[in-house]
Design a protein around this motif. Structure first.
Motif, PDB file in Angstrom:
ATOM      1  N   ALA A 173       0.863  -1.169   0.000  1.00 33.42           N
ATOM      2  CA  ALA A 173       0.000   0.000   0.000  1.00 33.42           C
ATOM      3  C   ALA A 173       0.902   1.222   0.000  1.00 33.42           C
ATOM      4  N   MET A 174       0.435   2.251  -0.670  1.00 30.86           N
ATOM      5  CA  MET A 174       1.178   3.503  -0.656  1.00 30.86           C
ATOM      6  C   MET A 174       0.259   4.613  -0.169  1.00 30.86           C
ATOM      7  N   GLY A 175       0.828   5.574   0.481  1.00 32.73           N
ATOM      8  CA  GLY A 175      -0.035   6.587   1.061  1.00 32.73           C
ATOM      9  C   GLY A 175       0.672   7.881   1.360  1.00 32.73           C
ATOM     10  N   TRP A 176      -0.074   8.742   2.015  1.00 32.50           N
ATOM     11  CA  TRP A 176       0.407  10.063   2.392  1.00 32.50           C
ATOM     12  C   TRP A 176       0.212  10.274   3.891  1.00 32.50           C
ATOM     13  N   PHE A 177       1.240  10.825   4.485  1.00 30.19           N
ATOM     14  CA  PHE A 177       1.191  11.283   5.863  1.00 30.19           C
ATOM     15  C   PHE A 177       1.520  12.770   5.865  1.00 30.19           C
ATOM     16  N   ARG A 178       1.276  13.421   6.981  1.00 24.39           N
ATOM     17  CA  ARG A 178       1.658  14.825   7.100  1.00 24.39           C
ATOM     18  C   ARG A 178       2.073  15.136   8.535  1.00 24.39           C
ATOM     19  N   GLU A 193       2.630  15.575  15.883  1.00 24.22           N
ATOM     20  CA  GLU A 193       3.126  14.290  15.422  1.00 24.22           C
ATOM     21  C   GLU A 193       2.704  14.050  13.979  1.00 24.22           C
ATOM     22  N   ARG A 194       3.471  13.219  13.302  1.00 28.27           N
ATOM     23  CA  ARG A 194       3.113  12.848  11.940  1.00 28.27           C
ATOM     24  C   ARG A 194       1.814  12.040  11.975  1.00 28.27           C
ATOM     25  N   GLU A 195       0.912  12.328  11.038  1.00 27.00           N
ATOM     26  CA  GLU A 195      -0.381  11.659  11.032  1.00 27.00           C
ATOM     27  C   GLU A 195      -0.716  11.116   9.648  1.00 27.00           C
ATOM     28  N   PHE A 196      -1.496  10.061   9.655  1.00 23.93           N
ATOM     29  CA  PHE A 196      -1.956   9.417   8.430  1.00 23.93           C
ATOM     30  C   PHE A 196      -2.955  10.317   7.714  1.00 23.93           C
ATOM     31  N   VAL A 197      -2.857  10.376   6.391  1.00 25.03           N
ATOM     32  CA  VAL A 197      -3.790  11.157   5.586  1.00 25.03           C
ATOM     33  C   VAL A 197      -4.635  10.247   4.692  1.00 25.03           C
ATOM     34  N   ALA A 198      -3.978   9.429   3.891  1.00 27.10           N
ATOM     35  CA  ALA A 198      -4.708   8.579   2.947  1.00 27.10           C
ATOM     36  C   ALA A 198      -3.790   7.471   2.466  1.00 27.10           C
ATOM     37  N   ARG A 199      -4.402   6.366   2.008  1.00 25.78           N
ATOM     38  CA  ARG A 199      -3.605   5.292   1.446  1.00 25.78           C
ATOM     39  C   ARG A 199      -4.384   4.576   0.363  1.00 25.78           C
ATOM     40  N   ILE A 200      -3.663   3.948  -0.537  1.00 21.34           N
ATOM     41  CA  ILE A 200      -4.258   3.184  -1.618  1.00 21.34           C
ATOM     42  C   ILE A 200      -3.484   1.875  -1.758  1.00 21.34           C
ATOM     43  N   PRO A 232      -6.496  26.063   6.172  1.00 19.94           N
ATOM     44  CA  PRO A 232      -5.222  26.413   6.820  1.00 19.94           C
ATOM     45  C   PRO A 232      -4.696  25.297   7.726  1.00 19.94           C
ATOM     46  N   GLU A 233      -5.575  24.528   8.334  1.00 23.56           N
ATOM     47  CA  GLU A 233      -5.119  23.435   9.200  1.00 23.56           C
ATOM     48  C   GLU A 233      -4.543  22.263   8.432  1.00 23.56           C
ATOM     49  N   ASP A 234      -4.611  22.292   7.109  1.00 28.99           N
ATOM     50  CA  ASP A 234      -3.950  21.272   6.287  1.00 28.99           C
ATOM     51  C   ASP A 234      -2.483  21.614   6.048  1.00 28.99           C
ATOM     52  N   THR A 235      -2.047  22.772   6.503  1.00 24.59           N
ATOM     53  CA  THR A 235      -0.643  23.170   6.343  1.00 24.59           C
ATOM     54  C   THR A 235       0.266  22.191   7.073  1.00 24.59           C
ATOM     55  N   ALA A 236       1.215  21.617   6.341  1.00 18.78           N
ATOM     56  CA  ALA A 236       2.097  20.590   6.913  1.00 18.78           C
ATOM     57  C   ALA A 236       3.140  20.187   5.893  1.00 18.78           C
ATOM     58  N   LEU A 237       4.090  19.408   6.353  1.00 17.45           N
ATOM     59  CA  LEU A 237       5.030  18.717   5.472  1.00 17.45           C
ATOM     60  C   LEU A 237       4.380  17.378   5.128  1.00 17.45           C
ATOM     61  N   TYR A 238       4.179  17.126   3.849  1.00 18.75           N
ATOM     62  CA  TYR A 238       3.493  15.923   3.390  1.00 18.75           C
ATOM     63  C   TYR A 238       4.506  14.893   2.908  1.00 18.75           C
ATOM     64  N   TYR A 239       4.367  13.662   3.433  1.00 16.77           N
ATOM     65  CA  TYR A 239       5.285  12.583   3.124  1.00 16.77           C
ATOM     66  C   TYR A 239       4.580  11.482   2.333  1.00 16.77           C
ATOM     67  N   CYS A 240       5.274  10.974   1.359  1.00 12.76           N
ATOM     68  CA  CYS A 240       4.863   9.771   0.647  1.00 12.76           C
ATOM     69  C   CYS A 240       5.420   8.575   1.422  1.00 12.76           C
TER      70      CYS A 240
END
Length: 122
Positions: A33-38, A44-51, A88-96
């Motif tokens: 599975a691959m996804g995005w965290f932020r 703390e780093r949090e889960f956003v979505a995965r496929i 604005p609360e979506d502002t973050a560093l987004y990680y694959c």
């Protein structure tokens, strides 16, 4: 050597749209599975979505459900995150990220990208 390279971050106005990309290389991800965290400053780093790479099934964090869409292009080995109506609360560093497909919310991650900054202005 596995590489996950994010791109597409930047400054966006609230209510606009932005698409993040992640180029994956170095192995087959068919069983992953691959996804995005932020991670926002001070949080703390949090889960956003995965496929799930092979079948395309998706999971989302409640905070982005209905606004963000995760997708992938198997032929190009690319992962995407379409961000619509960001806040604005979506502002973050987004990680694959890539991890075993048996974890619905990617509780286990084997590979991380370096991150791409998303800043949402009000």
């Amino acid at each position: 050597q596995v590489q996950l390279v994010e791109s597409g971050g930047g400054l966006v106005q609230a209510g606009g749209s932005l698409r993040l990309s992640c180029a994956a290389s170095g192995r087959s991800f068919s069983n992953y599975a691959m996804g995005w965290f932020r991670q926002a400053p001070g949080k703390e780093r949090e889960f956003v979505a995965r496929i799930r790479w092979s079948v395309g099934s998706t999971y989302y964090a409640d905070s982005v459900k209905g606004r963000f869409t995760i997708s992938r292009d198997n032929a190009k080995n690319k992962l995407y995150l379409q961000m619509n109506s960001p806040k604005p609360e979506d502002t973050a560093l987004y990680y694959c990220a890539a991890g075993p497909s048996s974890y619905a919310y990617m509780e286990k991650v084997d590979y991380w990208g370096q991150g791409t900054q998303v800043t949402v202005s009000s």
